[in-house]
Enzyme design. Sequence first.
Site, PDB file in Angstrom:
ATOM      1  N   ALA A 106       9.877 -28.940  -9.321  1.00 45.86           N
ATOM      2  CA  ALA A 106       8.992 -27.917  -9.874  1.00 45.86           C
ATOM      3  C   ALA A 106       7.540 -28.372  -9.922  1.00 45.86           C
ATOM      4  O   ALA A 106       6.628 -27.546  -9.874  1.00 45.86           O
ATOM      5  CB  ALA A 106       9.467 -27.537 -11.282  1.00 45.86           C
ATOM      6  N   GLU A 148       5.635 -29.638  -5.149  1.00 43.19           N
ATOM      7  CA  GLU A 148       5.190 -28.693  -4.119  1.00 43.19           C
ATOM      8  C   GLU A 148       4.220 -27.656  -4.686  1.00 43.19           C
ATOM      9  O   GLU A 148       3.181 -27.349  -4.082  1.00 43.19           O
ATOM     10  CB  GLU A 148       6.392 -28.001  -3.486  1.00 43.19           C
ATOM     11  N   SER A 164       2.216 -27.845  -7.228  1.00 45.51           N
ATOM     12  CA  SER A 164       0.909 -28.442  -7.560  1.00 45.51           C
ATOM     13  C   SER A 164       0.073 -28.678  -6.302  1.00 45.51           C
ATOM     14  O   SER A 164      -1.141 -28.448  -6.308  1.00 45.51           O
ATOM     15  CB  SER A 164       1.103 -29.751  -8.317  1.00 45.51           C
ATOM     16  N   CYS A 182       7.849 -21.494 -17.371  1.00 49.00           N
ATOM     17  CA  CYS A 182       7.794 -22.895 -16.939  1.00 49.00           C
ATOM     18  C   CYS A 182       7.609 -23.859 -18.110  1.00 49.00           C
ATOM     19  O   CYS A 182       6.613 -23.780 -18.846  1.00 49.00           O
ATOM     20  CB  CYS A 182       6.645 -23.064 -15.942  1.00 49.00           C
ATOM     21  N   GLU A 199      -3.370 -30.681 -15.249  1.00 51.96           N
ATOM     22  CA  GLU A 199      -3.515 -31.391 -13.986  1.00 51.96           C
ATOM     23  C   GLU A 199      -4.463 -30.651 -13.042  1.00 51.96           C
ATOM     24  O   GLU A 199      -5.341 -31.266 -12.414  1.00 51.96           O
ATOM     25  CB  GLU A 199      -2.147 -31.540 -13.334  1.00 51.96           C
TER      26      GLU A 199
END
Length: 408
Positions: free
Chosen positions: A244, A247, A249, A355, A364
């Site tokens: 999760a 990819e 991010s 999420c 991030e």
Amino acid sequence: MVTTTSSGSPLFDPAELIADMYTVYARLREAGTVHRVPGPDGTPAWLVTRYDDIREALGDPRLSLDKSNAKPGHYLGLALPSALDANLLNMDPPDHTRIRRLVSRAFTPRRIEQLREPIRRTADQLLDAIAPHENTADLITTFAAPLPITVICDLLGVPQADRQDFRAWTDVLMMMAPDPAQPARAKEAGVSLLTYFTHLIAGKRTTPDDDLLSALIAVRDEEDRNDRLGEDELLSLAFLVLFAGYESSIHLLGNATLALLSNPDQLAALRADASLWHGAVEELARYDGPAAISIRRFPTEDVTIGGVTVPAGETVLLCLAAAHRDPHRFPDPDRLDITRDTTGHLALGHGIHYCLGAPLARMETEIALTALFERFPHLALAVPESELQWRPSMRTRGLRALPVTFNG
């Protein structure tokens, strides 16, 4: 339901969808809310395209994530070892409720906040490595990909010596390429990751550290026997953090960078007022997020969506890319506006499957983009935008490469 134009030809072909996704989805959305289409795995699926129907469906308990509710021949999906497949993306209540509650005890705000300085340090190190050598670079391979895998390794406590192999297996498993050998390579990579996680968990059970995996092990070992994580559930949670967080991010960072470079007025506003970054991340996720389609669902009974009856067990695909450009929900949706009220965007889900890592994803992304544009004030595309290529995926929206120049 509409599957063809008035002349009988298909509404789109796969190449058109990859090259011009938002135009295709706008056409589908205008033609009707639900369409019978080939899914990402080639099996038949029902594609839902309008915001209100999608938001309602995301919270509908009759739409199951459990693959056992799929009719035979209606879903293939990614072939994973069963121990990695038993994760929250394949579960409904009550198992989903139990595991999510237990994971929330380990995935705390304090643990996420502990990653703030390491994320900025990693971002700066990656940008340092780019700066001295080249006038141009591919930001996907040099920045957008290595940053999130480093963050995930830090979160899980993967030792430095193991990270090269860890990333290689992950890249193979998540590769979307027309390669006949890919299914076999993906299966091998899945087995390698399972073996690795098994050994990593065994080591952390003996010598725990201050990382998420050690905290999950503590939850698994300390809970009441009737309510604790099973061993396969623990393994699959470690994999889910990887799947999760990696990819999605990569593609959010790549898509967001492209969006800002293509909208210099919005980038200028961010440079003038850093307080706008928080809202900008939400708008960037809406405008061109990495998840074009939400995780597939299977009706446990015949369900009516937007006036169309979908039979039990068939695959339902909720098109987030279409929902986020629905003018009935987001006025002038094809325009990037970092001051827009993005309340209700679905990029991180909705309902019980919202999420778990959303706070980390937001943090991030904001840190990475801030570092990038602070470090390179003259960052620009190195090729015309029309020459950029998108990955051949209906499910994921992401660039193959993002060539940039640092001198404007």
